[in-house]
Every structure is written in C-alpha cells, then in structure tokens.
Motif scaffolding. Sequence first.
Motif, PDB file in Angstrom:
ATOM      1  N   LEU A 193      13.083  17.989 -21.245  1.00 55.48           N
ATOM      2  CA  LEU A 193      14.171  17.326 -21.961  1.00 55.48           C
ATOM      3  C   LEU A 193      13.693  16.055 -22.658  1.00 55.48           C
ATOM      4  CD1 LEU A 193      17.064  17.810 -19.397  1.00 55.48           C
ATOM      5  CD2 LEU A 193      16.905  18.832 -21.674  1.00 55.48           C
ATOM      6  N   SER A 194      12.815  15.302 -22.007  1.00 50.80           N
ATOM      7  CA  SER A 194      12.271  14.094 -22.624  1.00 50.80           C
ATOM      8  C   SER A 194      11.410  14.439 -23.835  1.00 50.80           C
ATOM      9  CB  SER A 194      11.430  13.305 -21.621  1.00 50.80           C
ATOM     10  OG  SER A 194      12.217  12.859 -20.561  1.00 50.80           O
ATOM     11  N   ALA A 195      10.629  15.499 -23.739  1.00 50.66           N
ATOM     12  CA  ALA A 195       9.798  15.928 -24.871  1.00 50.66           C
ATOM     13  C   ALA A 195      10.668  16.385 -26.039  1.00 50.66           C
ATOM     14  CB  ALA A 195       8.853  17.043 -24.432  1.00 50.66           C
ATOM     15  N   ILE A 196      11.762  17.076 -25.746  1.00 49.59           N
ATOM     16  CA  ILE A 196      12.682  17.505 -26.812  1.00 49.59           C
ATOM     17  C   ILE A 196      13.300  16.298 -27.495  1.00 49.59           C
ATOM     18  CG2 ILE A 196      14.897  18.652 -27.248  1.00 49.59           C
ATOM     19  CD1 ILE A 196      14.068  20.699 -25.069  1.00 49.59           C
ATOM     20  N   VAL A 197      13.763  15.332 -26.708  1.00 48.32           N
ATOM     21  CA  VAL A 197      14.367  14.128 -27.284  1.00 48.32           C
ATOM     22  C   VAL A 197      13.332  13.356 -28.088  1.00 48.32           C
ATOM     23  CG1 VAL A 197      15.375  11.879 -26.697  1.00 48.32           C
ATOM     24  CG2 VAL A 197      16.199  13.947 -25.578  1.00 48.32           C
ATOM     25  N   TYR A 198      12.113  13.262 -27.588  1.00 50.81           N
ATOM     26  CA  TYR A 198      11.046  12.574 -28.332  1.00 50.81           C
ATOM     27  C   TYR A 198      10.794  13.267 -29.666  1.00 50.81           C
ATOM     28  CZ  TYR A 198       6.355  11.391 -29.815  1.00 50.81           C
ATOM     29  OH  TYR A 198       5.275  11.023 -30.573  1.00 50.81           O
ATOM     30  N   ASN A 199      10.685  14.593 -29.653  1.00 47.27           N
ATOM     31  CA  ASN A 199      10.411  15.328 -30.891  1.00 47.27           C
ATOM     32  C   ASN A 199      11.562  15.254 -31.882  1.00 47.27           C
ATOM     33  OD1 ASN A 199       7.762  16.249 -30.536  1.00 47.27           O
ATOM     34  ND2 ASN A 199       8.467  17.840 -29.147  1.00 47.27           N
ATOM     35  N   LEU A 200      12.782  15.290 -31.396  1.00 47.23           N
ATOM     36  CA  LEU A 200      13.931  15.240 -32.301  1.00 47.23           C
ATOM     37  C   LEU A 200      14.166  13.853 -32.889  1.00 47.23           C
ATOM     38  CD1 LEU A 200      16.557  17.471 -30.464  1.00 47.23           C
ATOM     39  CD2 LEU A 200      15.399  17.963 -32.612  1.00 47.23           C
ATOM     40  N   GLY A 201      13.856  12.821 -32.134  1.00 44.56           N
ATOM     41  CA  GLY A 201      14.229  11.490 -32.592  1.00 44.56           C
ATOM     42  C   GLY A 201      13.115  10.546 -32.948  1.00 44.56           C
ATOM     43  N   PHE A 202      11.938  10.724 -32.385  1.00 43.51           N
ATOM     44  CA  PHE A 202      10.944   9.672 -32.511  1.00 43.51           C
ATOM     45  C   PHE A 202       9.567  10.132 -32.978  1.00 43.51           C
ATOM     46  CE2 PHE A 202      13.905   8.727 -29.061  1.00 43.51           C
ATOM     47  CZ  PHE A 202      14.535   7.615 -29.609  1.00 43.51           C
ATOM     48  N   ALA A 203       9.292  11.418 -32.988  1.00 44.60           N
ATOM     49  CA  ALA A 203       7.948  11.915 -33.282  1.00 44.60           C
ATOM     50  C   ALA A 203       7.591  11.698 -34.751  1.00 44.60           C
ATOM     51  CB  ALA A 203       7.832  13.391 -32.930  1.00 44.60           C
ATOM     52  N   ILE A 225      21.361  16.912 -27.757  1.00 47.65           N
ATOM     53  CA  ILE A 225      22.419  17.504 -28.585  1.00 47.65           C
ATOM     54  C   ILE A 225      22.749  16.598 -29.766  1.00 47.65           C
ATOM     55  CG2 ILE A 225      24.872  18.123 -28.612  1.00 47.65           C
ATOM     56  CD1 ILE A 225      24.463  19.139 -25.707  1.00 47.65           C
ATOM     57  N   VAL A 226      22.912  15.308 -29.507  1.00 43.15           N
ATOM     58  CA  VAL A 226      23.255  14.364 -30.574  1.00 43.15           C
ATOM     59  C   VAL A 226      22.131  14.297 -31.611  1.00 43.15           C
ATOM     60  CG1 VAL A 226      23.635  11.918 -31.082  1.00 43.15           C
ATOM     61  CG2 VAL A 226      24.843  12.998 -29.195  1.00 43.15           C
ATOM     62  N   LEU A 227      20.888  14.195 -31.159  1.00 50.91           N
ATOM     63  CA  LEU A 227      19.767  14.142 -32.098  1.00 50.91           C
ATOM     64  C   LEU A 227      19.591  15.457 -32.851  1.00 50.91           C
ATOM     65  CD1 LEU A 227      17.187  12.106 -30.008  1.00 50.91           C
ATOM     66  CD2 LEU A 227      18.326  11.383 -32.108  1.00 50.91           C
ATOM     67  N   GLY A 228      19.869  16.573 -32.192  1.00 51.54           N
ATOM     68  CA  GLY A 228      19.810  17.870 -32.863  1.00 51.54           C
ATOM     69  C   GLY A 228      20.850  17.977 -33.963  1.00 51.54           C
ATOM     70  N   LEU A 229      22.070  17.521 -33.679  1.00 50.41           N
ATOM     71  CA  LEU A 229      23.121  17.520 -34.699  1.00 50.41           C
ATOM     72  C   LEU A 229      22.772  16.589 -35.857  1.00 50.41           C
ATOM     73  CD1 LEU A 229      26.326  17.522 -32.460  1.00 50.41           C
ATOM     74  CD2 LEU A 229      25.456  19.392 -33.874  1.00 50.41           C
ATOM     75  N   TYR A 230      22.205  15.448 -35.527  1.00 52.21           N
ATOM     76  CA  TYR A 230      21.776  14.509 -36.567  1.00 52.21           C
ATOM     77  C   TYR A 230      20.703  15.141 -37.444  1.00 52.21           C
ATOM     78  CZ  TYR A 230      19.304  10.671 -38.785  1.00 52.21           C
ATOM     79  OH  TYR A 230      18.693   9.859 -39.697  1.00 52.21           O
ATOM     80  N   ARG A 231      19.717  15.774 -36.839  1.00 49.00           N
ATOM     81  CA  ARG A 231      18.655  16.432 -37.598  1.00 49.00           C
ATOM     82  C   ARG A 231      19.204  17.545 -38.476  1.00 49.00           C
ATOM     83  NH1 ARG A 231      13.034  16.611 -36.953  1.00 49.00           N
ATOM     84  NH2 ARG A 231      12.387  14.539 -36.394  1.00 49.00           N
ATOM     85  N   TYR A 232      20.149  18.307 -37.944  1.00 49.72           N
ATOM     86  CA  TYR A 232      20.747  19.400 -38.709  1.00 49.72           C
ATOM     87  C   TYR A 232      21.482  18.856 -39.936  1.00 49.72           C
ATOM     88  CZ  TYR A 232      23.925  23.153 -40.001  1.00 49.72           C
ATOM     89  OH  TYR A 232      24.628  24.080 -40.708  1.00 49.72           O
TER      90      TYR A 232
END
Length: 114
Positions: free
Chosen positions: A43-53, A93-100
């Motif tokens: 979950l931390s890796a997903i959040v890192y990739n969606l928001g900060f990578a 979820i929030v970062l995924g929606l933002y990316r979308y």
Amino acid sequence: MNFLIGNVSVDPEQRMSFLAKLFAVDKNPDAGMWYLLIAIFILSAIVYNLGFARKIKPWQNVVIYIMLFIGCIILTFLAVFLPIGESLIIAAIVLGLYRYRLHKERKQTIKNRD
C-alpha cells in the motif's frame, strides 16, 4: 479516574484495526505480522507511485524502496491498533482518482488543441 475512560475497552481484540483483525494478528502473531507488513509495504508503494514518484535512476529507486520498507516495519507495529493500513487504502483511492482526472484533463486539452 474511571469517569475519564468511559466505555473504552481494554480488550486487545476489540481495539485492533481492521487489517490486523483480517490477518489474525491476535491468533497467529508470526504469520499475521508478516502479512500485515507485506500489506503495509504494498500500500505504501502504491501511494508513493501514485503521488510522489519521479523518473529517477534505477539505483536511486532501489534505495527509496529499501528506505520505504524500513519505514513500513515501524508502521506495521503501529498498524496493529491504529488505522494505518486503512489510511493508506484511502490515500491510494484519492491519489488514483486525482491521477485519473489529471489524465482525463490532459487528454481533453490535447484534443482541444488539435
């Protein structure tokens, strides 16, 4: 002093977070903590990739994920009684929606330029 505590349970099973109960940390602590650690790391890796990578060199990526794993070890101990994993799910979820929405907006902008 009891009037300050109110109806707070001292039973550990009732105070555990959802993911800790899901992985049965109270019944099988060895396997449950490992499963919780893996879940927190993913979950931390997903959040890192969606928001900060950012695009960086592979060796820098390895260092970041090693440091992320070390941080997740500490978070795992906190995640038994605090909603760390649940917060990471909501952040993903929030970062995924933002990316979308960002992707959709960029696509619309390119379409309007043509």
